[in-house]
Design a protein around this motif. Structure first.
Motif, mmCIF file in Angstrom:
data_model
loop_
_atom_site.group_PDB
_atom_site.id
_atom_site.type_symbol
_atom_site.label_atom_id
_atom_site.label_comp_id
_atom_site.label_asym_id
_atom_site.label_seq_id
_atom_site.Cartn_x
_atom_site.Cartn_y
_atom_site.Cartn_z
ATOM 1 N N ILE A 119 12.264 19.298 35.225
ATOM 2 C CA ILE A 119 13.026 18.717 36.335
ATOM 3 C C ILE A 119 13.497 19.824 37.269
ATOM 4 N N SER A 120 13.957 20.916 36.676
ATOM 5 C CA SER A 120 14.444 22.037 37.479
ATOM 6 C C SER A 120 13.329 22.616 38.344
ATOM 7 N N LEU A 121 12.125 22.737 37.781
ATOM 8 C CA LEU A 121 11.009 23.296 38.546
ATOM 9 C C LEU A 121 10.567 22.353 39.664
ATOM 10 N N ALA A 122 10.627 21.038 39.377
ATOM 11 C CA ALA A 122 10.198 20.073 40.392
ATOM 12 C C ALA A 122 11.268 19.915 41.474
ATOM 13 N N SER A 165 -0.467 14.503 36.429
ATOM 14 C CA SER A 165 -0.229 15.192 35.155
ATOM 15 C C SER A 165 -0.815 16.609 35.170
ATOM 16 N N SER A 166 -1.845 16.837 36.011
ATOM 17 C CA SER A 166 -2.395 18.198 36.077
ATOM 18 C C SER A 166 -1.369 19.177 36.640
ATOM 19 N N THR A 167 -0.522 18.688 37.538
ATOM 20 C CA THR A 167 0.531 19.557 38.084
ATOM 21 C C THR A 167 1.601 19.816 37.034
ATOM 22 N N VAL A 168 1.981 18.746 36.324
ATOM 23 C CA VAL A 168 2.993 18.896 35.267
ATOM 24 C C VAL A 168 2.512 19.914 34.233
ATOM 25 N N GLN A 169 1.206 19.850 33.930
ATOM 26 C CA GLN A 169 0.641 20.762 32.926
ATOM 27 C C GLN A 169 0.839 22.222 33.311
ATOM 28 N N LEU A 170 0.786 22.502 34.616
ATOM 29 C CA LEU A 170 0.832 23.897 35.059
ATOM 30 C C LEU A 170 2.175 24.311 35.655
ATOM 31 N N GLY A 203 5.383 25.982 36.290
ATOM 32 C CA GLY A 203 5.924 27.196 35.682
ATOM 33 C C GLY A 203 4.863 28.271 35.520
ATOM 34 N N ALA A 204 3.591 27.909 35.813
ATOM 35 C CA ALA A 204 2.518 28.916 35.697
ATOM 36 C C ALA A 204 1.899 29.151 37.069
ATOM 37 N N GLU A 205 2.701 28.904 38.114
ATOM 38 C CA GLU A 205 2.174 28.993 39.482
ATOM 39 C C GLU A 205 1.563 30.373 39.753
ATOM 40 N N LYS A 206 2.239 31.400 39.259
ATOM 41 C CA LYS A 206 1.811 32.746 39.592
ATOM 42 C C LYS A 206 0.365 32.998 39.125
ATOM 43 N N SER A 207 0.104 32.689 37.853
ATOM 44 C CA SER A 207 -1.239 32.988 37.358
ATOM 45 C C SER A 207 -2.242 31.977 37.899
ATOM 46 N N PHE A 208 -1.760 30.765 38.269
ATOM 47 C CA PHE A 208 -2.673 29.784 38.834
ATOM 48 C C PHE A 208 -3.171 30.242 40.212
ATOM 49 N N PHE A 209 -2.244 30.743 41.039
ATOM 50 C CA PHE A 209 -2.661 31.199 42.364
ATOM 51 C C PHE A 209 -3.498 32.471 42.274
ATOM 52 N N LYS A 210 -3.231 33.270 41.265
ATOM 53 C CA LYS A 210 -4.053 34.451 41.037
ATOM 54 C C LYS A 210 -5.493 34.007 40.745
ATOM 55 N N HIS A 211 -5.600 32.959 39.949
ATOM 56 C CA HIS A 211 -6.908 32.404 39.619
ATOM 57 C C HIS A 211 -7.593 31.870 40.880
ATOM 58 N N LEU A 212 -6.841 31.200 41.746
ATOM 59 C CA LEU A 212 -7.439 30.628 42.952
ATOM 60 C C LEU A 212 -7.945 31.733 43.884
ATOM 61 N N ARG A 213 -7.178 32.837 43.958
ATOM 62 C CA ARG A 213 -7.582 33.939 44.826
ATOM 63 C C ARG A 213 -8.819 34.652 44.284
ATOM 64 N N ASN A 214 -8.864 34.742 42.969
ATOM 65 C CA ASN A 214 -9.924 35.535 42.356
ATOM 66 C C ASN A 214 -10.393 34.836 41.090
ATOM 67 N N PRO A 236 -4.819 29.193 34.223
ATOM 68 C CA PRO A 236 -3.887 29.031 33.104
ATOM 69 C C PRO A 236 -4.016 27.630 32.509
ATOM 70 N N LYS A 237 -3.727 27.534 31.219
ATOM 71 C CA LYS A 237 -3.835 26.233 30.552
ATOM 72 C C LYS A 237 -2.530 25.475 30.595
ATOM 73 N N TYR A 238 -1.401 26.205 30.677
ATOM 74 C CA TYR A 238 -0.106 25.516 30.636
ATOM 75 C C TYR A 238 0.985 26.370 31.249
ATOM 76 N N GLY A 239 2.035 25.675 31.702
ATOM 77 C CA GLY A 239 3.212 26.364 32.235
ATOM 78 C C GLY A 239 4.320 26.324 31.204
ATOM 79 N N VAL A 240 5.472 25.720 31.549
ATOM 80 C CA VAL A 240 6.592 25.730 30.605
ATOM 81 C C VAL A 240 6.328 24.879 29.364
ATOM 82 N N ILE A 241 5.362 23.958 29.421
ATOM 83 C CA ILE A 241 5.109 23.143 28.229
ATOM 84 C C ILE A 241 4.497 23.990 27.113
ATOM 85 N N PHE A 242 4.144 25.218 27.450
ATOM 86 C CA PHE A 242 3.584 26.139 26.459
ATOM 87 C C PHE A 242 4.438 26.245 25.200
#
Lengths: 238, 238
Positions: free
Chosen positions: B143-146, B157-162, B164-175, B181-187
């Motif tokens: 809730i805090s992240l949203a 649900s794909s957004t919920v899955q990630l 808290g992992a925005e940083k590594s997700f955008f890194k993936h998109l750039r390169n 990443p497979k998961y964010g805070v639900i890890f």
């Protein structure tokens, strides 16, 4: 001597040497680092307290700038929302964690005061001249930056003057466009804050000079001249 | 209506609207941020406690890895240097600030527990399905992240899955060389830590899926199905 016994004796001796290596300087450095970390923690938690309490009584939150005073007011229950406030009506359950946080912050301020009193007592006992001239916190911080009193005592006064300003000093060395810093941690000394802007550089030089003398006096367990040195300093610059 | 009276009424109305804008979501977000800051503060202060206490009894300091347990032991005075220790003999005066620090850390752990209990109560009252399936802390963090429950409920649900992992997700998109990443805070959910390494991605997808359903149920004040959803989830993946 038997080999096993010799080995045991050597280990014992080493342990004693390690034990003796815990000097007053180390205790000072631990305490001053602890206070700095407390300040960082307090900074985070008071920001949170203000944001949170701002939802209850934004007018009061803004009118009180002192963090400790605000924590006090919240704890005394004087912070109840007034009818005219734009804050939210929180029930007692919702106020509970806010009160806990305020209590925590209050405790941390108390701890900070006790640690500061400890550092002051240690400084007066070990390094009375430095304490009298530089003040408790600046004196302790100088020892912490130097690593120990022995090293601090060997520094020329120009180094003492800039201790804690290494970053901007090296920036200046790399690129002369950046002005050389005038002072490091001694910046917070009342002597420098009182001085006119044009005289701050000179005041810093004089102060660093006297601090260097104090360090040598204290390191070699010389007599207490702190008050006289301070008086001389005031005559020179003010 | 007279202009002054109208102006006054409009200000009153606005104040009431602002007061109403303090939702349970905001209280949750404040609490969860407060806990995160407490953790950061605790991290700093326990490091300091360990370094400091390590000078007194390095053997004991190393043997106890739990921070709270160490603070307890120091406070109970059981930490006195043993004759065989290589620690320093500190007199009571030198031990005092160390004890204060240990007490402070203990208080902060207590505060953390009380805040966590508060968040749990609030989550169960407001978002029972999310609490049951995601757990208190992960649910509140989502809730805090949203930003609030309304936004979280609208996320696929794909957004919920990630989250808290925005940083590594955008890194993936750039390169594309960087894996997505497979998961964010639900890890941190036990469901994912329990899963085999090869199945973690699938577990994260299923969990995010169910969390999305729970958010919708809770937002529209639907019935409590949390326990059933959790049971379904366990059947599917384990």
């Amino acid at each position: 001597m038997e080999f096993v016994a010799l080995r045991k004796k050597l280990i014992e001796d080493t342990k004693k040497q390690i034990a003796r290596s815990v000097t007053p300087d180390l205790l000072l450095i631990q305490s001053i680092s602890s206070i700095e970390e407390l300040d960082r923690a307090l900074n985070m938690l008071t920001k949170r307290l203000r944001e949170w309490f701002g939802m209850v009584n934004p007018e009061l939150e803004r009118s009180i700038t002192d963090h400790e005073a605000l924590a006090d007011i919240i704890l005394k229950g004087k912070a109840k929302k007034e009818a005219s406030s734009m804050g939210a009506d929180l029930d007692d359950v919702s106020m509970a964690p806010l009160l806990l946080l305020a209590q925590q912050i209050k405790n941390m301020y108390d701890l900070r005061k006790e640690e500061q009193a400890y550092i002051e007592a240690l400084m007066i006992a070990e390094y009375p001249n430095l304490q009298a001239v530089a003040g408790t916190m600046i004196g302790a911080k100088l020892i912490s930056l130097a690593g120990n009193m022995h090293r601090l005592m060997l520094f020329p006064s120009s180094t003492v003057q800039l201790l804690g300003a290494e970053k901007s000093f090296f920036k200046h060395l790399r690129n002369k466009m950046n002005k050389s810093p005038k002072y490091g941690v001694i910046f917070n000394h009342p002597f420098i804050s009182k001085a006119d802007k044009a005289k701050k550089g000179k005041a810093a030089r004089e102060l660093a000079n006297k601090i260097t003398i104090c360090c040598k006096l204290d390191y070699f367990k010389g007599e207490f001249l702190g008050d006289k040195i301070l008086a001389e300093l005031e005559k020179k610059v003010l």
